[in-house]
Design a protein around this motif. Structure first.
Motif, PDB file in Angstrom:
ATOM      1  N   LYS A   4       0.930  -1.010   0.347  1.00  0.00           N
ATOM      2  CA  LYS A   4      -0.289   0.185  -0.263  1.00  0.00           C
ATOM      3  C   LYS A   4       1.041   0.987  -0.076  1.00  0.00           C
ATOM      4  N   ARG A   5       2.461   1.412   1.173  1.00  0.00           N
ATOM      5  CA  ARG A   5       2.865   2.392   0.765  1.00  0.00           C
ATOM      6  C   ARG A   5       4.203   1.914   0.282  1.00  0.00           C
ATOM      7  N   VAL A   6       4.979   2.538  -0.124  1.00  0.00           N
ATOM      8  CA  VAL A   6       5.886   2.493  -1.218  1.00  0.00           C
ATOM      9  C   VAL A   6       6.866   3.454  -1.054  1.00  0.00           C
ATOM     10  N   LEU A   7       8.233   3.522  -0.553  1.00  0.00           N
ATOM     11  CA  LEU A   7       9.306   4.616  -0.377  1.00  0.00           C
ATOM     12  C   LEU A   7      10.400   4.060  -1.225  1.00  0.00           C
ATOM     13  N   ASP A   8      10.322   5.261  -2.360  1.00  0.00           N
ATOM     14  CA  ASP A   8      11.674   4.917  -3.382  1.00  0.00           C
ATOM     15  C   ASP A   8      13.068   6.335  -2.244  1.00  0.00           C
ATOM     16  N   ILE A  25      12.515  10.319  -2.694  1.00  0.00           N
ATOM     17  CA  ILE A  25      12.917  11.276  -1.855  1.00  0.00           C
ATOM     18  C   ILE A  25      14.439  11.076  -2.461  1.00  0.00           C
ATOM     19  N   ASP A  26      15.135  12.639  -2.721  1.00  0.00           N
ATOM     20  CA  ASP A  26      16.450  12.207  -3.581  1.00  0.00           C
ATOM     21  C   ASP A  26      16.961  13.482  -2.401  1.00  0.00           C
ATOM     22  N   LEU A  27      18.186  13.567  -2.676  1.00  0.00           N
ATOM     23  CA  LEU A  27      19.726  14.131  -2.408  1.00  0.00           C
ATOM     24  C   LEU A  27      19.369  15.909  -3.912  1.00  0.00           C
ATOM     25  N   ARG A  85      17.384  18.277  -6.626  1.00  0.00           N
ATOM     26  CA  ARG A  85      16.831  19.063  -6.723  1.00  0.00           C
ATOM     27  C   ARG A  85      16.679  18.637  -8.450  1.00  0.00           C
ATOM     28  N   GLN A  86      17.820  19.133  -9.201  1.00  0.00           N
ATOM     29  CA  GLN A  86      17.104  17.852 -10.545  1.00  0.00           C
ATOM     30  C   GLN A  86      16.418  17.016 -11.041  1.00  0.00           C
ATOM     31  N   ALA A  87      17.147  15.754 -10.066  1.00  0.00           N
ATOM     32  CA  ALA A  87      16.908  14.608 -10.404  1.00  0.00           C
ATOM     33  C   ALA A  87      14.978  14.656 -10.184  1.00  0.00           C
ATOM     34  N   LEU A  88      14.384  15.624  -9.078  1.00  0.00           N
ATOM     35  CA  LEU A  88      13.357  15.285  -8.608  1.00  0.00           C
ATOM     36  C   LEU A  88      12.497  16.005  -9.575  1.00  0.00           C
ATOM     37  N   SER A  89      13.053  17.454 -10.015  1.00  0.00           N
ATOM     38  CA  SER A  89      12.120  18.015 -11.279  1.00  0.00           C
ATOM     39  C   SER A  89      12.263  16.498 -12.045  1.00  0.00           C
ATOM     40  N   TYR A  90      12.618  15.821 -13.195  1.00  0.00           N
ATOM     41  CA  TYR A  90      13.231  14.550 -13.217  1.00  0.00           C
ATOM     42  C   TYR A  90      11.680  13.943 -13.510  1.00  0.00           C
ATOM     43  N   ALA A  91      11.718  13.517 -11.764  1.00  0.00           N
ATOM     44  CA  ALA A  91      10.453  12.777 -10.874  1.00  0.00           C
ATOM     45  C   ALA A  91       9.309  13.490 -11.489  1.00  0.00           C
ATOM     46  N   ALA A  92       9.166  13.998 -11.116  1.00  0.00           N
ATOM     47  CA  ALA A  92       8.258  15.271 -10.802  1.00  0.00           C
ATOM     48  C   ALA A  92       7.064  15.100 -12.387  1.00  0.00           C
ATOM     49  N   ARG A 105       3.422  12.722 -16.471  1.00  0.00           N
ATOM     50  CA  ARG A 105       3.292  12.624 -18.030  1.00  0.00           C
ATOM     51  C   ARG A 105       2.964  10.370 -17.832  1.00  0.00           C
ATOM     52  N   LEU A 106       3.023  10.450 -16.757  1.00  0.00           N
ATOM     53  CA  LEU A 106       2.530   8.799 -16.348  1.00  0.00           C
ATOM     54  C   LEU A 106       1.389   8.766 -15.391  1.00  0.00           C
ATOM     55  N   GLY A 107       0.764   9.423 -15.404  1.00  0.00           N
ATOM     56  CA  GLY A 107      -0.348   9.937 -15.021  1.00  0.00           C
ATOM     57  C   GLY A 107      -0.359   9.780 -13.280  1.00  0.00           C
ATOM     58  N   PHE A 108       0.681  10.030 -12.545  1.00  0.00           N
ATOM     59  CA  PHE A 108       0.640   9.027 -11.252  1.00  0.00           C
ATOM     60  C   PHE A 108       1.482  10.204 -10.163  1.00  0.00           C
ATOM     61  N   GLU A 109       0.493  11.212 -10.849  1.00  0.00           N
ATOM     62  CA  GLU A 109       1.103  13.063  -9.741  1.00  0.00           C
ATOM     63  C   GLU A 109       0.246  12.638  -8.164  1.00  0.00           C
ATOM     64  N   GLN A 110      -0.881  11.805  -8.308  1.00  0.00           N
ATOM     65  CA  GLN A 110      -1.326  12.540  -7.156  1.00  0.00           C
ATOM     66  C   GLN A 110      -1.556  10.966  -6.050  1.00  0.00           C
ATOM     67  N   ARG A 111      -0.941  10.532  -6.477  1.00  0.00           N
ATOM     68  CA  ARG A 111      -0.703   9.303  -5.807  1.00  0.00           C
ATOM     69  C   ARG A 111       1.168   8.797  -5.349  1.00  0.00           C
ATOM     70  N   LEU A 112       1.848  10.307  -5.045  1.00  0.00           N
ATOM     71  CA  LEU A 112       2.629   9.852  -4.590  1.00  0.00           C
ATOM     72  C   LEU A 112       3.510  11.763  -4.467  1.00  0.00           C
ATOM     73  N   LYS A 113       4.306  11.603  -3.312  1.00  0.00           N
ATOM     74  CA  LYS A 113       4.757  12.341  -2.575  1.00  0.00           C
ATOM     75  C   LYS A 113       6.656  12.496  -3.398  1.00  0.00           C
ATOM     76  N   LEU A 114       7.481  13.651  -3.871  1.00  0.00           N
ATOM     77  CA  LEU A 114       8.525  13.414  -3.724  1.00  0.00           C
ATOM     78  C   LEU A 114       8.740  14.471  -2.649  1.00  0.00           C
ATOM     79  N   GLN A 115      10.401  14.386  -2.294  1.00  0.00           N
ATOM     80  CA  GLN A 115      10.923  15.283  -1.146  1.00  0.00           C
ATOM     81  C   GLN A 115      12.282  14.977  -1.670  1.00  0.00           C
ATOM     82  N   LEU A 116      12.813  16.474  -0.818  1.00  0.00           N
ATOM     83  CA  LEU A 116      13.822  17.132  -1.387  1.00  0.00           C
ATOM     84  C   LEU A 116      14.631  16.217   0.170  1.00  0.00           C
ATOM     85  N   GLY A 117      15.396  15.887   0.036  1.00  0.00           N
ATOM     86  CA  GLY A 117      16.351  15.040   1.580  1.00  0.00           C
ATOM     87  C   GLY A 117      17.584  14.011   1.808  1.00  0.00           C
ATOM     88  N   ASP A 118      17.974  13.761   2.781  1.00  0.00           N
ATOM     89  CA  ASP A 118      19.114  13.208   2.541  1.00  0.00           C
ATOM     90  C   ASP A 118      18.714  11.708   3.151  1.00  0.00           C
TER      91      ASP A 118
END
Length: 275
Positions: free
Chosen positions: A112-116, A140-142, A144-151, A156-169
């Protein structure tokens, strides 16, 4: 049609000194230049002039730039990801993490919950959300450029409402638990010899992990037990020569560590479950 065939042959010849797969590279670049699938290029090549863009891309490939950066995309599992300079290019080796998760959750409703952790362009997280439509996730990624690609890939895949992207270590500050944890950390020794174009083009922070290639695992080891739900799975990618060191580091605080092999039969992941 003949012009396309001649250009493919000529392009492949030009790439023989720069690539282990010159014909495949030429076909992928021609497909991109023509805006068609590679299957269509091979089975039904168009009867038209060769775009000048094809030769520009051949020149970039001769200089060592990865195909994925030139075309701007890379297939992974059942999805296609947009990638570019500043993000790690998804590799088939990492699919063992997804395959292991499918095996672990077989016969169940799935996670139900996935962490990457270290999500990059969203590679593992988006593949998991595609497989389990009921799942939601945190990436989570350190970078910002990677997170912009992930977002962008999530939209594009239609998953925007099913995930949160977070800057972090890594998982610093994360307090919830997850049914599935996926992680492809940097694990290459600082002085390792790499294939052409890797060190020159891909981000160091996604590749290198100290003199032994173990720095990231030392950080992850104390974090993972508090993050994994009972009955869940944590799948962490490793280098093929790290099958002894990494399980010993990660198998702690009640977690059992097993090694999974990739399609070539090499150690490629540590699978963590509760004993």
């Amino acid at each position: 049609m003949k012009a396309i065939a001649r250009a493919l042959a000529d392009g492949a010849r030009q790439l023989e000194k720069n690539s282990d797969t010159p014909r495949l590279d030429a076909e992928l670049l021609m497909s991109e230049a023509l805006h068609i699938d590679r299957d269509k290029l091979i089975l039904s090549p168009p009867d038209r002039n060769v775009p000048e863009r094809f030769w520009d891309m051949i020149g970039r490939r001769q200089a060592g730039e990865p195909i994925a950066y030139i075309t701007g995309r890379r297939a992974f599992w059942n999805i296609e990801l947009h990638v570019g300079p500043g993000v790690l290019i998804p590799r088939p080796d990492s699919e063992v993490l997804i395959a292991s998760a499918i095996e672990h959750f077989e016969g169940t409703a799935g996670p139900k919950r996935v962490l990457d952790l270290g999500t990059g362009p969203g590679t593992l997280l988006l593949a998991a959300l595609d497989i389990w439509p009921q799942a939601t996730g945190l990436g989570i990624d350190l970078s910002r450029q990677a997170l912009s690609y992930a977002a962008a890939n999530a939209r594009r895949l239609g998953f925007e409402q099913r995930l949160k992207l977070q800057l972090g270590d890594w998982a610093a500050g994360v307090r919830e638990t997850f049914d599935l944890i996926l992680c492809n950390p940097p694990y290459i020794r600082d002085d390792a010899d790499l294939g052409p174009g890797v060190r020159e083009f891909e981000p160091d922070e996604a590749l290198f992990a100290g003199s032994e290639g173990l720095d990231a695992y030392h950080v992850l080891a104390p974090q993972l037990p508090a993050l994994l739900s009972k009955g869940g799975l944590a799948a962490v990618e490793i280098g093929y020569d790290q099958a002894a060191e990494v399980p010993a580091l990660l198998g702690r605080d009640g977690l059992d560590a097993q090694v999974a092999l990739d399609l070539a039969g090499r150690p490629r992941a540590v699978l963590l479950t509760w004993v």
